[in-house]
Design a protein around this motif. Structure first.
Motif, PDB file in Angstrom:
ATOM      1  N   LEU A  87       0.987  -1.267   0.165  1.00 14.40           N
ATOM      2  CA  LEU A  87       0.062  -0.014  -0.059  1.00 14.40           C
ATOM      3  C   LEU A  87       0.967   1.157   0.052  1.00 14.40           C
ATOM      4  CD1 LEU A  87      -2.630   1.541   0.210  1.00 14.40           C
ATOM      5  CD2 LEU A  87      -2.740   1.257   2.755  1.00 14.40           C
ATOM      6  N   LEU A  88       1.936   1.176   0.769  1.00 13.97           N
ATOM      7  CA  LEU A  88       2.769   2.318   0.790  1.00 13.97           C
ATOM      8  C   LEU A  88       3.611   2.478  -0.502  1.00 13.97           C
ATOM      9  CD1 LEU A  88       4.055   4.639   2.453  1.00 13.97           C
ATOM     10  CD2 LEU A  88       5.898   3.196   3.010  1.00 13.97           C
ATOM     11  N   ALA A  89       3.806   1.491  -1.317  1.00 14.50           N
ATOM     12  CA  ALA A  89       4.449   1.709  -2.694  1.00 14.50           C
ATOM     13  C   ALA A  89       3.211   2.047  -3.499  1.00 14.50           C
ATOM     14  CB  ALA A  89       4.861   0.265  -3.273  1.00 14.50           C
ATOM     15  N   GLU A  90       1.883   1.737  -3.303  1.00 12.62           N
ATOM     16  CA  GLU A  90       0.919   2.520  -4.280  1.00 12.62           C
ATOM     17  C   GLU A  90       0.666   3.667  -3.986  1.00 12.62           C
ATOM     18  OE1 GLU A  90      -2.686  -0.174  -4.358  1.00 12.62           O
ATOM     19  OE2 GLU A  90      -1.131  -1.893  -4.506  1.00 12.62           O
ATOM     20  N   LEU A  91       0.756   4.285  -2.762  1.00 14.83           N
ATOM     21  CA  LEU A  91       0.671   5.606  -2.436  1.00 14.83           C
ATOM     22  C   LEU A  91       1.539   6.517  -3.058  1.00 14.83           C
ATOM     23  CD1 LEU A  91      -0.624   5.332   1.409  1.00 14.83           C
ATOM     24  CD2 LEU A  91      -1.836   6.108  -0.364  1.00 14.83           C
ATOM     25  N   MET A  92       3.041   6.057  -2.801  1.00 11.68           N
ATOM     26  CA  MET A  92       4.066   6.886  -3.545  1.00 11.68           C
ATOM     27  C   MET A  92       4.055   6.735  -4.980  1.00 11.68           C
ATOM     28  SD  MET A  92       5.263   7.741  -0.818  1.00 11.68           S
ATOM     29  CE  MET A  92       6.752   8.363  -1.449  1.00 11.68           C
ATOM     30  N   ALA A  93       3.495   5.827  -5.528  1.00 10.40           N
ATOM     31  CA  ALA A  93       3.390   5.729  -7.079  1.00 10.40           C
ATOM     32  C   ALA A  93       2.257   6.876  -7.496  1.00 10.40           C
ATOM     33  CB  ALA A  93       2.942   4.255  -7.482  1.00 10.40           C
ATOM     34  N   ALA A  94       1.074   6.865  -6.749  1.00  9.87           N
ATOM     35  CA  ALA A  94       0.020   7.966  -6.894  1.00  9.87           C
ATOM     36  C   ALA A  94       0.742   9.445  -6.693  1.00  9.87           C
ATOM     37  CB  ALA A  94      -1.079   7.670  -6.339  1.00  9.87           C
ATOM     38  N   CYS A  96       1.889  10.536  -3.782  1.00  2.28           N
ATOM     39  CA  CYS A  96       2.021  11.032  -2.318  1.00  2.28           C
ATOM     40  C   CYS A  96       3.279  11.430  -2.081  1.00  2.28           C
ATOM     41  CB  CYS A  96       1.315  10.015  -1.381  1.00  2.28           C
ATOM     42  SG  CYS A  96      -0.337   9.677  -1.741  1.00  2.28           S
ATOM     43  N   ARG A  97       3.459  12.183  -0.896  1.00  2.00           N
ATOM     44  CA  ARG A  97       4.972  12.727  -0.560  1.00  2.00           C
ATOM     45  C   ARG A  97       5.288  12.322   0.712  1.00  2.00           C
ATOM     46  NH1 ARG A  97       5.411  17.965  -2.870  1.00  2.00           N
ATOM     47  NH2 ARG A  97       7.444  18.091  -1.834  1.00  2.00           N
ATOM     48  N   GLU A  98       6.310  12.072   0.966  1.00  2.00           N
ATOM     49  CA  GLU A  98       7.092  11.779   2.249  1.00  2.00           C
ATOM     50  C   GLU A  98       7.658  13.048   2.955  1.00  2.00           C
ATOM     51  OE1 GLU A  98       7.071   7.177   2.916  1.00  2.00           O
ATOM     52  OE2 GLU A  98       9.149   8.004   1.887  1.00  2.00           O
ATOM     53  N   LEU A  99       7.463  13.688   3.829  1.00  2.00           N
ATOM     54  CA  LEU A  99       8.269  14.983   4.470  1.00  2.00           C
ATOM     55  C   LEU A  99       9.029  14.214   5.204  1.00  2.00           C
ATOM     56  CD1 LEU A  99       5.526  17.547   4.914  1.00  2.00           C
ATOM     57  CD2 LEU A  99       6.851  17.009   2.831  1.00  2.00           C
ATOM     58  N   LEU A 125       3.706  11.454   5.943  1.00  2.00           N
ATOM     59  CA  LEU A 125       2.892  11.249   4.410  1.00  2.00           C
ATOM     60  C   LEU A 125       1.927  12.001   4.362  1.00  2.00           C
ATOM     61  CD1 LEU A 125       3.077   8.954   2.451  1.00  2.00           C
ATOM     62  CD2 LEU A 125       1.554   7.447   3.364  1.00  2.00           C
ATOM     63  N   THR A 126       2.033  12.868   2.924  1.00  2.00           N
ATOM     64  CA  THR A 126       1.040  14.003   2.848  1.00  2.00           C
ATOM     65  C   THR A 126       0.402  13.803   1.250  1.00  2.00           C
ATOM     66  OG1 THR A 126       1.738  16.076   1.878  1.00  2.00           O
ATOM     67  CG2 THR A 126       2.422  15.534   4.164  1.00  2.00           C
ATOM     68  N   SER A 127      -0.864  14.230   1.106  1.00  2.00           N
ATOM     69  CA  SER A 127      -1.064  14.291  -0.234  1.00  2.00           C
ATOM     70  C   SER A 127      -2.591  14.794  -0.004  1.00  2.00           C
ATOM     71  CB  SER A 127      -1.182  13.257  -1.036  1.00  2.00           C
ATOM     72  OG  SER A 127      -2.496  12.483  -0.895  1.00  2.00           O
ATOM     73  N   ARG A 128      -3.224  15.295  -1.479  1.00  2.00           N
ATOM     74  CA  ARG A 128      -4.764  15.639  -1.151  1.00  2.00           C
ATOM     75  C   ARG A 128      -5.527  14.391  -0.591  1.00  2.00           C
ATOM     76  NH1 ARG A 128      -5.759  17.025  -7.393  1.00  2.00           N
ATOM     77  NH2 ARG A 128      -4.146  15.355  -7.416  1.00  2.00           N
ATOM     78  N   ARG A 129      -6.370  14.542   0.328  1.00  2.00           N
ATOM     79  CA  ARG A 129      -6.836  13.505   1.151  1.00  2.00           C
ATOM     80  C   ARG A 129      -7.766  12.630   0.313  1.00  2.00           C
ATOM     81  NH1 ARG A 129     -10.644  12.188   6.432  1.00  2.00           N
ATOM     82  NH2 ARG A 129     -11.863  10.426   5.397  1.00  2.00           N
ATOM     83  N   PRO A 249       2.259  20.059   1.394  1.00  4.08           N
ATOM     84  CA  PRO A 249       2.733  19.693  -0.087  1.00  4.08           C
ATOM     85  C   PRO A 249       1.669  18.488  -0.450  1.00  4.08           C
ATOM     86  CG  PRO A 249       4.631  20.146   1.243  1.00  4.08           C
ATOM     87  CD  PRO A 249       3.414  20.098   2.234  1.00  4.08           C
ATOM     88  N   GLY A 250       1.385  18.618  -1.528  1.00  5.77           N
ATOM     89  CA  GLY A 250       0.536  17.544  -1.951  1.00  5.77           C
ATOM     90  C   GLY A 250       0.840  16.616  -3.167  1.00  5.77           C
ATOM     91  N   ASP A 251      -0.010  15.788  -3.630  1.00  8.03           N
ATOM     92  CA  ASP A 251       0.545  14.876  -4.810  1.00  8.03           C
ATOM     93  C   ASP A 251       0.593  15.780  -6.120  1.00  8.03           C
ATOM     94  OD1 ASP A 251      -2.538  14.689  -3.829  1.00  8.03           O
ATOM     95  OD2 ASP A 251      -2.375  13.994  -6.082  1.00  8.03           O
ATOM     96  N   ASN A 252       1.041  15.077  -7.094  1.00  8.24           N
ATOM     97  CA  ASN A 252       1.148  15.785  -8.582  1.00  8.24           C
ATOM     98  C   ASN A 252       1.055  17.235  -8.746  1.00  8.24           C
ATOM     99  OD1 ASN A 252       0.771  13.002  -9.878  1.00  8.24           O
ATOM    100  ND2 ASN A 252      -0.687  12.942  -8.486  1.00  8.24           N
ATOM    101  N   GLY A 253       2.015  17.748  -7.848  1.00 10.29           N
ATOM    102  CA  GLY A 253       2.173  19.464  -8.027  1.00 10.29           C
ATOM    103  C   GLY A 253       1.133  20.128  -7.379  1.00 10.29           C
TER     104      GLY A 253
END
Ligand SMILES: Cc1cc2nc3c(=O)[nH]c(=O)nc-3n(C[C@H](O)[C@H](O)[C@H](O)COP(=O)(O)OP(=O)(O)OC[C@H]3O[C@@H](n4cnc5c(N)ncnc54)[C@H](O)[C@@H]3O)c2cc1C
Length: 506
Positions: A87-94, A96-99, A125-129, A249-253
């Motif tokens: 799941l962590l790998a999938e979140l990163m692939a989508a 998501c950011r790690e601070l 771990l952050t991104s748009r919810r 900071p969120g995903d994809n810019g």
């Protein structure tokens, strides 16, 4: 174990219940009132366009906070990393950011910093919810034994009489009855189940108090080729007393800015929901202004506001006696806290795993309730109490900002100096103390434990003894305006709220 667990709600706590219980062999049935995302639950585009569609168009009336900034603390990220690494790998692939721990170091820290393996445990771990939730949801629905029904509203619990009564299933709005060995209430802060239980004579003890703030969030996207501003002198997060702020900071810019306004600042609350006022406030905060410069980023949403934020704790076994059997609230329906501390999703994940522990430890229905209640008391209560105390102090501080200045007592001055000139300076200077304090912040140990350790206390007192001049480089530069200056700059009168609060205090 061959049990059927019916879960009301497939938000954070519902998904975490499935993540925790599916590997135990139980059947998990998630019932969610809201419709699926625009691209569907089981296919469709999860690239940038699909994630944008979820952000803009996913109808989630059941989750008022869906479009507010969200970050997962280290405790939750570690649960994902250790229990569900795919799941962590999938979140990163989508996207998501790690601070990381290293990203938050000051220049003073860097001069003395030696990386340690444990630093990898302190990432956020952050991104748009919507992105976090969608990726988690797709992963969860692929787990053996998990099913998800969307667009189904759970109207009632089925309660069998007894001493104590027992929940045996749920009834949907259309009258369909769904039997269960266990019912998990993951329906969030608006949960109706406690009222239904009360109507059936089940008293679940509850305490609550206001958190004293209103949340405002706006989302932005980096322009093509633009980079995030360098981490520098001006901080992208801060607490000014009359305002708290943060960039996520969120995903994809994408990224979001959250402004947290004390309830007592009524004029500011009314004004800041207008996008131009929101951006004008951000422009006064140098660490935020750098993010939203028109050449760097463009807004992609309106300003979302959310109030009625309260802290609430529920006790399923007052005095050690289970009030009801076969029924377990997790997440916000069990305990709710001020979003400012970013702990709600961690509470949801941890409570789901505590439930798993209780169910695995005993087959006796009453003992399961007692074990679950005890575990939540010892694992979650210390953070809950620390947050409540911090809220009460922030409410007093915000109110004081509206009253004429008065000289604080000697005790208050010493306490303030210990916080500002000792603890804060020490944490901003010493990487070991930063690590230690973050372990409490991230729920990896009791929030106050590090302050009770003699070695930490000695170092903190050492910084205090050195004095302000010697520690000058460790103070956070004050680049933001004072309250009156800020309000005047953004066209909000500072007078009306002062007059109201002063009249009330007179
Ligand atoms: C403004 C704001 C910002 C926040 N920021 C953070 C953050 O940065 N980090 C963090 O960890 N936490 C944060 N939180 C807290 C976090 O959002 C919650 O703690 C978390 O969502 C709780 O999960 P939950 O599953 O209990 O509730 P929710 O996620 O709200 O989910 C409840 C689900 O139940 C469904 N439901 C409700 N009633 C029914 C019914 N009768 N039948 C079927 N389905 C039903 C809803 O549709 C929904 O999907 C924030 C909260 C707010 C308000």
């Amino acid at each position: 174990m061959n049990e059927r667990v019916v879960v009301i709600g497939a938000g954070m706590a519902g998904l975490w219940t499935a993540l925790a219980l599916a590997p135990t062999g139980r059947e998990v049935v998630l019932l969610e009132r809201d419709p699926p995302p625009p691209q569907g639950d089981f296919g469709g585009d999860l690239g940038g366009d699909g994630l944008d569609a979820a952000f803009h168009d996913w109808s989630r009336r059941g989750v008022g906070q869906l479009r507010h900034s969200h970050a997962f603390l280290a405790r939750l990220r570690l649960l994902i990393r250790d229990q569900h690494p795919e799941l962590l790998a999938e979140l990163m692939a989508a996207g998501c950011r790690e601070l990381r721990f290293e990203d938050g170091l000051t220049d003073l820290h860097r001069a003395r910093f030696t990386p340690q393996p444990a630093d990898a445990d302190l990432s956020i771990l952050t991104s748009r919810r919507t992105t976090l939730e969608l990726v988690m949801r797709r992963y969860v629905t692929r787990l053996a034994g998990v099913s998800l029904r969307t667009g189904v509203f759970v109207r009632d619990l089925t309660i069998a009489a007894g001493q104590p009564p027992r929940v045996t299933g749920v009834t949907l709005e259309d009258g369909e009855a769904i039997p269960a060995d266990l019912v998990v209430d993951a329906s969030g802060h608006t949960s109706q189940t406690i009222d239904q239980l009360a109507a059936a004579g089940v008293a679940i003890a509850e305490t609550s108090e206001p958190s004293g703030v209103i949340y405002f969030t706006r989302h932005y996207r980096m322009r093509p080729g633009a980079e995030e501003p360098p981490r520098g002198q001006a901080s992208a997060t801060g607490d000014l007393g009359y305002l708290k702020f943060g960039v996520f900071p969120g995903d994809n810019g994408c990224f979001s800015v959250t402004l947290c306004v004390p309830e007592v600042e009524e004029e500011m609350r009314k004004a800041v929901v207008a996008p131009e006022t929101f951006d004008a406030v951000c422009a006064q905060l140098p660490g935020v202004a750098a993010w939203i410069e028109p050449a760097r980023a463009e807004p992609v949403s309106r300003v979302f506001g959310m109030g009625k934020l309260e802290s609430r704790w529920r006790d399923l076994a007052p005095g050690g006696q289970p009030a009801v059997l076969g029924f377990f609230p997790v997440g916000d329906s069990l305990v709710r806290s001020n979003p400012l501390y970013g702990r709600g999703c961690s509470f949801a994940g941890v409570s789901a795993y505590l439930l798993r522990g209780a169910l695995e430890a005993s087959a006796d229905p009453a003992e399961r309730v007692r074990l679950y209640q005890r575990a939540t008391e010892s694992e979650l209560r210390p953070y809950y109490d620390a947050m409540r105390r911090a809220d009460q102090s922030a409410i007093r501080r915000a109110r004081r900002a509206l009253l004429p200045p008065r000289k604080p007592s000697l005790r208050a001055r010493i306490l303030q100096s210990f916080v500002e000139d000792a603890v804060t300076v020490a944490v901003r200077s010493d990487p070991d103390l930063l690590r230690a304090s973050l372990r409490g912040f991230h729920m990896l140990e009791d929030p106050q434990a590090w302050l009770r350790r003699p070695d930490a206390l000695i170092r903190i007192l050492g910084y205090w003894a050195r004095g302000k001049r010697a520690n000058a480089a460790a103070y956070r530069p004050k680049l933001e305006p004072e309250r009156r200056e800020m309000l005047t700059a953004v066209g909000v009168s500072p007078d009306a709220d002062e007059a109201r609060v002063r009249a009330a205090a007179a």
